[in-house]
Design a protein around this motif. Sequence first.
Motif, PDB file in Angstrom:
ATOM      1  N   TYR A   1      13.200 -29.454   3.832  1.00 19.83           N
ATOM      2  CA  TYR A   1      14.104 -28.495   4.476  1.00 19.83           C
ATOM      3  C   TYR A   1      13.524 -28.008   5.790  1.00 19.83           C
ATOM      4  O   TYR A   1      12.307 -27.967   5.959  1.00 19.83           O
ATOM      5  N   ASP A   2      14.382 -27.557   6.700  1.00 16.75           N
ATOM      6  CA  ASP A   2      13.802 -26.953   7.889  1.00 16.75           C
ATOM      7  C   ASP A   2      13.336 -25.545   7.537  1.00 16.75           C
ATOM      8  O   ASP A   2      13.805 -24.923   6.583  1.00 16.75           O
ATOM      9  N   GLU A   3      12.394 -25.091   8.289  1.00 17.14           N
ATOM     10  CA  GLU A   3      11.627 -23.904   7.936  1.00 17.14           C
ATOM     11  C   GLU A   3      12.512 -22.671   7.758  1.00 17.14           C
ATOM     12  O   GLU A   3      12.358 -21.898   6.805  1.00 17.14           O
ATOM     13  N   ALA A   4      13.490 -22.540   8.641  1.00 12.93           N
ATOM     14  CA  ALA A   4      14.337 -21.341   8.607  1.00 12.93           C
ATOM     15  C   ALA A   4      15.200 -21.317   7.349  1.00 12.93           C
ATOM     16  O   ALA A   4      15.359 -20.284   6.693  1.00 12.93           O
ATOM     17  N   LEU A   5      15.743 -22.485   6.996  1.00 12.86           N
ATOM     18  CA  LEU A   5      16.594 -22.559   5.799  1.00 12.86           C
ATOM     19  C   LEU A   5      15.791 -22.230   4.555  1.00 12.86           C
ATOM     20  O   LEU A   5      16.224 -21.441   3.699  1.00 12.86           O
ATOM     21  N   LEU A   6      14.597 -22.825   4.462  1.00 11.49           N
ATOM     22  CA  LEU A   6      13.759 -22.572   3.290  1.00 11.49           C
ATOM     23  C   LEU A   6      13.433 -21.086   3.176  1.00 11.49           C
ATOM     24  O   LEU A   6      13.487 -20.498   2.092  1.00 11.49           O
ATOM     25  N   ALA A   7      13.139 -20.480   4.302  1.00  9.47           N
ATOM     26  CA  ALA A   7      12.813 -19.044   4.285  1.00  9.47           C
ATOM     27  C   ALA A   7      14.014 -18.222   3.805  1.00  9.47           C
ATOM     28  O   ALA A   7      13.868 -17.300   2.992  1.00  9.47           O
ATOM     29  N   ARG A   8      15.228 -18.574   4.296  1.00 12.80           N
ATOM     30  CA  ARG A   8      16.426 -17.852   3.837  1.00 12.80           C
ATOM     31  C   ARG A   8      16.610 -18.009   2.322  1.00 12.80           C
ATOM     32  O   ARG A   8      16.934 -17.054   1.627  1.00 12.80           O
ATOM     33  N   ALA A   9      16.382 -19.234   1.822  1.00 16.08           N
ATOM     34  CA  ALA A   9      16.578 -19.491   0.394  1.00 16.08           C
ATOM     35  C   ALA A   9      15.589 -18.686  -0.442  1.00 16.08           C
ATOM     36  O   ALA A   9      15.958 -18.042  -1.428  1.00 16.08           O
ATOM     37  N   LEU A  10      14.328 -18.714  -0.031  1.00 18.86           N
ATOM     38  CA  LEU A  10      13.297 -18.039  -0.827  1.00 18.86           C
ATOM     39  C   LEU A  10      13.484 -16.522  -0.777  1.00 18.86           C
ATOM     40  O   LEU A  10      12.997 -15.793  -1.640  1.00 18.86           O
ATOM     41  N   ASP A  11      14.215 -16.087   0.216  1.00 19.91           N
ATOM     42  CA  ASP A  11      14.415 -14.671   0.441  1.00 19.91           C
ATOM     43  C   ASP A  11      15.591 -14.084  -0.351  1.00 19.91           C
ATOM     44  O   ASP A  11      15.703 -12.868  -0.515  1.00 19.91           O
ATOM     45  N   LEU A  12      16.489 -14.957  -0.824  1.00 16.92           N
ATOM     46  CA  LEU A  12      17.725 -14.486  -1.458  1.00 16.92           C
ATOM     47  C   LEU A  12      17.476 -13.854  -2.824  1.00 16.92           C
ATOM     48  O   LEU A  12      16.677 -14.345  -3.601  1.00 16.92           O
ATOM     49  N   ASP A  13      18.231 -12.798  -3.112  1.00 20.70           N
ATOM     50  CA  ASP A  13      18.330 -12.287  -4.474  1.00 20.70           C
ATOM     51  C   ASP A  13      19.554 -12.966  -5.100  1.00 20.70           C
ATOM     52  O   ASP A  13      20.673 -12.720  -4.675  1.00 20.70           O
ATOM     53  N   THR A  14      19.332 -13.842  -6.080  1.00 18.75           N
ATOM     54  CA  THR A  14      20.444 -14.641  -6.606  1.00 18.75           C
ATOM     55  C   THR A  14      21.187 -13.968  -7.755  1.00 18.75           C
ATOM     56  O   THR A  14      22.081 -14.576  -8.351  1.00 18.75           O
ATOM     57  N   GLY A  15      20.831 -12.741  -8.085  1.00 17.24           N
ATOM     58  CA  GLY A  15      21.586 -12.035  -9.141  1.00 17.24           C
ATOM     59  C   GLY A  15      23.030 -11.825  -8.712  1.00 17.24           C
ATOM     60  O   GLY A  15      23.324 -11.716  -7.515  1.00 17.24           O
ATOM     61  N   TYR A  16      23.942 -11.805  -9.671  1.00 22.28           N
ATOM     62  CA  TYR A  16      25.373 -11.662  -9.353  1.00 22.28           C
ATOM     63  C   TYR A  16      25.739 -10.201  -9.179  1.00 22.28           C
ATOM     64  O   TYR A  16      25.496  -9.390 -10.041  1.00 22.28           O
TER      65      TYR A  16
END
Lengths: 372, 372, 372
Positions: free
Chosen positions: A357-372
């Motif tokens: 993944y590109d760095e920015a996308l990976l950072a956004r993903a790792l940053d997300l709270d995936t709770g509904y």
Amino acid sequence: MTTRLCRTFQTAPAAVPRENTAKYLDSGLDATGFAKPDWLVPDIEDGTAPDMKSEAVENVIDRLPETDFAGEVWPRVQWGYDSPAFREAGTEQIDTLVREVGDEIDGLVIPKVGRLPDVERVAEIVAESEATYGYPTGSVEIALIVETPGAKSDLREIAALGRGPDLEPSRDDSAAPETTPDDPEPTADDRLDRLAGLIFGPVDYTAELGGREIAGERPAWESLLVDLSNEASANDILSVGGPFDRLFGERAGVRFYNGDAYAEQVTREARVGLDGSWSLHPKQTVQANRIHTPSPEELARDVDRIERFQSARAEGTGAVTVDGTMIDEATYRNFANTVETVTSIHERAPAQPEELYDEALLARALDLDTGY
Amino acid sequence: MTTRLCRTFQTAPAAVPRENTAKYLDSGLDATGFAKPDWLVPDIEDGTAPDMKSEAVENVIDRLPETDFAGEVWPRVQWGYDSPAFREAGTEQIDTLVREVGDEIDGLVIPKVGRLPDVERVAEIVAESEATYGYPTGSVEIALIVETPGAKSDLREIAALGRGPDLEPSRDDSAAPETTPDDPEPTADDRLDRLAGLIFGPVDYTAELGGREIAGERPAWESLLVDLSNEASANDILSVGGPFDRLFGERAGVRFYNGDAYAEQVTREARVGLDGSWSLHPKQTVQANRIHTPSPEELARDVDRIERFQSARAEGTGAVTVDGTMIDEATYRNFANTVETVTSIHERAPAQPEELYDEALLARALDLDTGY
Amino acid sequence: MTTRLCRTFQTAPAAVPRENTAKYLDSGLDATGFAKPDWLVPDIEDGTAPDMKSEAVENVIDRLPETDFAGEVWPRVQWGYDSPAFREAGTEQIDTLVREVGDEIDGLVIPKVGRLPDVERVAEIVAESEATYGYPTGSVEIALIVETPGAKSDLREIAALGRGPDLEPSRDDSAAPETTPDDPEPTADDRLDRLAGLIFGPVDYTAELGGREIAGERPAWESLLVDLSNEASANDILSVGGPFDRLFGERAGVRFYNGDAYAEQVTREARVGLDGSWSLHPKQTVQANRIHTPSPEELARDVDRIERFQSARAEGTGAVTVDGTMIDEATYRNFANTVETVTSIHERAPAQPEELYDEALLARALDLDTGY
């Protein structure tokens, strides 16, 4: 939330008649990047010649304490619901491996199990070795190759051995294990939580049913794979597809790695929710790891959808439409699965997502709270 | 090692309104070569008009003692889980057939069974007739048409009636039959080992589920066929596909035997390990016998692979690669299946393999020791 | 003979953030012709925003007493085998709806049920509300969304809750309900006959199994749909396919209703005997109603076949051949299904068959005695 990974179940003959009899085992333990399997399975069963079984066990005992392999290690021992000789050999291999490297292995892969009582029999053998050598109950897990009609017939009861006592809906209290921590004697309930996964074995399975390859086509056993995925999910254990042994094709005089056909098989397996695929070769490991990893497009799409959904909901509307599709909690969880898998891979093998993944996308993903 | 054969399950109306009312029955009993079915099923149920049922039973009683038909004979009687009238008629047909030709028939085909208790009910009726007329327990077997949702729902328990007490894994001793040999009274355990096979009945099944043919396409029920093959194999009994009733096609003014479509259905059935196919016509019997018989290419290939594998192993290498595929015991058993089926056919109907294979290949196959 | 109809299971959000928050509910209740669903499902669960749940319940309570909607009304409440909060909310919604409009609703749709004990839990909650407010036992039915691996694993036992005590083969007498009519206390057997249908929920199901859409393709879960159809038929309850949420497509700059793809899904569902399809939009309701209704060609063909069969049999021949296919009772019942479905639709919604068929054909169909 993290996910136990078994995107790749790579078997490697544990002893071969070469100068270095552990050649394939070493190669699996030393693999890097996407060629590193999540599970390495030193194969003491069909991949090792009958006269090299002892050396195969020795190789595993010799290599495991030395390696810094970061994945899980699951030796495959001999077994057979219909063969006292294979069960006797397997029992000895189990005992030796638990005694010598009980700390180094994650579990044992048991092939050719039959109906439920046969599975309970092997689980008790593992429990006994575990108790004898002082390991905590359940520390040596088992994974089963489903490759006989008896195991398929009893699949629901067999898979239920994997259900831990703390899952929803909880088991009836009267059936709960009453273990006395100081008592080393294994009980019937020691098998609970020992079962970690179900793997399909199509070659033996086809033979046992009398199935045939006709006109170059083999049975695909699609409904069986769906059942495997369902029962594994119902009991919170892993499910893995079968091996693809047509490693190389040849056409018009050129021999080549059969990458298209394998990738298609792995794709079908991923679609129905199998957690991983069987690999016989480092190239297959690369492909299966990649396919069971969300693509950059999938990750970008689902991160984007989650972000847009969270914004829309923050504005108070109920049924949110994204890309023409109505998003509810069910739809949302599909997106969250993508992100949570990437998080788990990053925790276990950071080089893979960082390459993909590109760095920015990976950072956004790792940053997300995936709770509904 | 031999295999019980039911490559072809040919139904023949047991009485028709012709001068010779046993015309189709005679034709089945007299067939030769590849047109000879493994199982001939004189049909007293749907193939015979309501007012000819008695004559149908009479025809069976009249012809069987005279014939030198070398296959198995399995009359289909009336039954219906939801019809007391059909069960009453069937009970009388069972009793008459066992009394008159209990020695001549191999078993009885029971249609439209429902859930397990309905199957147990018919098994007990057969056991009673058997005991009444002095036949050994279990000598009159039964085969079931699976064609109701109840039978499919209980398939696993129904198929388990076929499991003999000596199979692996053995039944719990506490459940073993305690028969007193001198006691003619049938017990619940008399039904054990009485079940010989499961046959699919798609027309009734589709009607019972409310399924429909739409745009010329009918449901294929693929996952049900896989389940049938699995449960039969898990209990060491036979499984057979359903009838194909579009015997003739017509295109551009010419009417012709629908040989392509039937052959494709039989091929799909063979692939997933069904032991045989249903035939409604001698031409279908020829095709099904041929497809469920290994082709000359398959036999040559698998004899060759076994010979090469045995040579390679004699030289001591473990994992042998033949034609780019690694051969282990699982792979090997697929090859051995081919050879063992040919051996069984040769024992039963030598004219068929002698017509199909060249003499040298057949001799090599019959000569092989297929043990691993 | 009549058939309970659920050709269309149309969900409508029960409250949306518009001026008229019951806009979609009103639209469903007022639909006419082929746009009128057999079942209207006011959706209080995923279709309604978290902060509008109370208003959703109020809208249902407000609208139902006023409407002259001729189909069945089945509100979908909140539930979740793995969520105490959703179960608590659902319990309150059930209680309120039964209290206020217990006479107006036909039953309640329960989503995200888990294994059998979870289904029994919700059935008891409905039984309690029913008893509390003085409704006859079993008058408020339930229909379940099958969308978790636990519900699929226990499908056979769950579906068996739908089997009434008078069906063949009858339940063991010892298990029969012993109800004292004057006793308002619900017993375990009150749940018997309460289950009316099983509906597939593919989005949640795919998420729970960890399945994925890859290369634009989602898993089709064909074998699961066949199992759903079988278990529903085995217990004489209804089965319905899952929603199709790609309502609109876009190609070369034009956005359009995705009518081909939806029609194909509905066709596959009808073929394997599902009684109906899920609709998210009035256009989908039109298509699903039409596809689950025999086409004019089918009706003409099957009326003709039944008439020809009855004539041929009146002349005394047994096995009658019509259009090159041998007709027996099994084949015949497929034809009869067509006619009986049309009769049921005509009783419930006469405008639909009167629009679809020409007058003479419809008269012939309604006139037939479909007994064999």
